[in-house]
Scaffold this motif. Structure first.
Motif: not given
Ligand SMILES: Cc1cc2nc3c(=O)[nH]c(=O)nc-3n(C[C@H](O)[C@H](O)[C@H](O)COP(=O)(O)OP(=O)(O)OC[C@H]3O[C@@H](n4cnc5c(N)ncnc54)[C@H](O)[C@@H]3O)c2cc1C
Length: 380
Positions: A15, A34, A36-37, A43-44, A185-186, A214, A216, A221, A320, A350
């Protein structure tokens, strides 16, 4: 992949990344994201869909009043993001199933109610308003809760969204503004020289003048590449969904006597969680549901809503999650000029719409709409 130097490379299709790409493209930047999956697969897309607007009670009990006061900038960040959530579906022409009817933190004892009052006083000091409900008020707004419950905090702005819909809708809107998105694409490494970043990816090299990381729980790393390890810890969590039920729960619900959140999705299912830990397979790093924690989670749910005894749980999953030592986000420039990172622990669904916007501002050297001092990594 076209051999061009992008204005901004966004790494991570959750997200936060999709929101960042949407805003970057809106600011006129040429953006490549980009992932990776596939988009929204970590998590999102696996969270519980809670839109949080209060200090989490379990953390407050664990870390205390001083921590609660220090968390206020992070709480206000959530509220600013909730403001975005309110109109986001309309802006993205997608029903994100957002409702912000408020959040109920339910107390079973007078002691728990006193803890809640202390927390509410801290939240009020930052202008975040709640009402305190007695047993009768609680029975009126949530007649399904056990008669053992003595009262609640009703925070005015909290609720839910459908996490399966948000990031994909942001991604579509980003593409609509001209952003490019490439999945499967990782990014394996990131070099910098002569003002340009070169990302070494599983499908070739990509160059960009600026990079938004971003990713996660793999963010650390990358940060370590620039000699700046970040204190981001794995904190995997799990959620369960019941069979669909008639409309019953109109709030995001928490319990002051144990780990619990639940809310009713538009489809009628009750999503039950509360930050219960899942396991991580040590050989693959993939998360999996911890059955004992699932049972414990359902026990707490039954204590608060006894009528759930007749309802079947039909699905559970894990994801995760991550944590920082003080549970506040890390949002900063890092390493070479043009590199920005962002992570909001535990409540990143959120925070995602605002976090993406703020990271877009940082990456393009625009003034940030939020004071980022409390979120700098040098606080650790
Ligand atoms: C079970 C669970 C329940 C939760 N419940 C809530 C909730 O109810 N409300 C709330 O506000 N938050 C909640 N959270 C937290 C929330 O889901 C996360 O904080 C949020 O989704 C983080 O979003 P993000 O985009 O930063 O990270 P992510 O969604 O983790 O996205 C990171 C992306 O980066 C990609 N990536 C990683 N490394 C690489 C690489 N080397 N090359 C390319 N791509 C890569 C990953 O594949 C992933 O798709 C919950 C989390 C979990 C696990």
């Amino acid at each position: 992949m076209a051999a061009r130097t992008w204005d901004v490379l966004v790494v991570g299709g959750g997200v936060t990344g999709c929101s960042a790409a949407w805003h970057l493209a809106g600011y006129g930047a040429e953006v490549l994201l980009l992932e990776q999956f596939d988009l929204n697969t970590q998590a999102s897309g696996r969270n519980a869909g809670s839109l949080h607007g209060q200090i989490q009670h379990g953390s407050f009990l664990e870390f205390g009043d001083e921590w609660g006061r220090a968390f206020l900038p992070a709480l206000l960040f959530l509220h600013r993001s909730l403001d975005i959530w309110r109109g986001l579906g309309e802006r993205l022409s997608t029903d994100l199933e957002v409702s912000l009817n408020g959040g109920l933190l339910i107390a079973e004892t007078a002691d728990q109610m006193r803890d809640i009052e202390r927390k509410v006083a801290i939240e009020r000091s930052a202008g975040v308003e709640s009402d305190l409900l007695d047993r009768q008020d609680l029975a009126k707004v949530a007649p399904y809760v056990s008669s053992r419950m003595v009262g609640a905090q009703l925070s005015r702005v909290e609720g839910k969204a459908n996490p399966m819909l948000a990031a994909p809708a942001l991604a579509r809107a980003a593409i609509g503004r001209g952003a490019h998105i490439q999945v499967n694409t990782k990014v394996l490494g990131l070099d910098w020289g002569n003002g340009v970043f070169t990302a070494i990816t599983s499908t070739g090299k990509v160059t960009a003048r600026r990079v938004v990381l971003v990713t996660g729980n793999s963010l650390n790393r990358f940060a370590s590449l620039w000699g700046r390890p970040l204190p981001i810890m794995d904190d995997p969590a799990q959620v369960g969904a019941t069979e669909p039920m008639a409309p019953m729960v109109h709030h995001l619900v928490y319990y002051a006597g144990g780990q619990l959140t639940f809310k009713q999705a538009k489809a009628g299912t009750l999503l039950i969680g509360g930050g219960w830990s899942s396991d991580i397979d040590p050989s693959t790093g993939v998360t999996r549901v911890n059955p004992a924690n699932l049972v414990a989670n359902m026990r707490v749910a039954l204590r608060v809503v006894p009528s759930l005894a007749g309802v079947r749980l039909i699905r559970t999953w894990s994801g995760a999650g991550l944590a920082t030592p003080d549970l506040s986000p890390i949002i900063a420039r890092l390493g070479p000029p043009g590199l920005v990172v962002g992570v909001y622990p535990h409540m990143g669904l959120t925070a995602g719409p605002l976090l993406g916007r703020v990271l877009a501002q940082l990456a393009l050297d625009r003034p940030s709409e939020v004071d980022l001092t409390p979120f700098a990594p040098d606080r650790f």
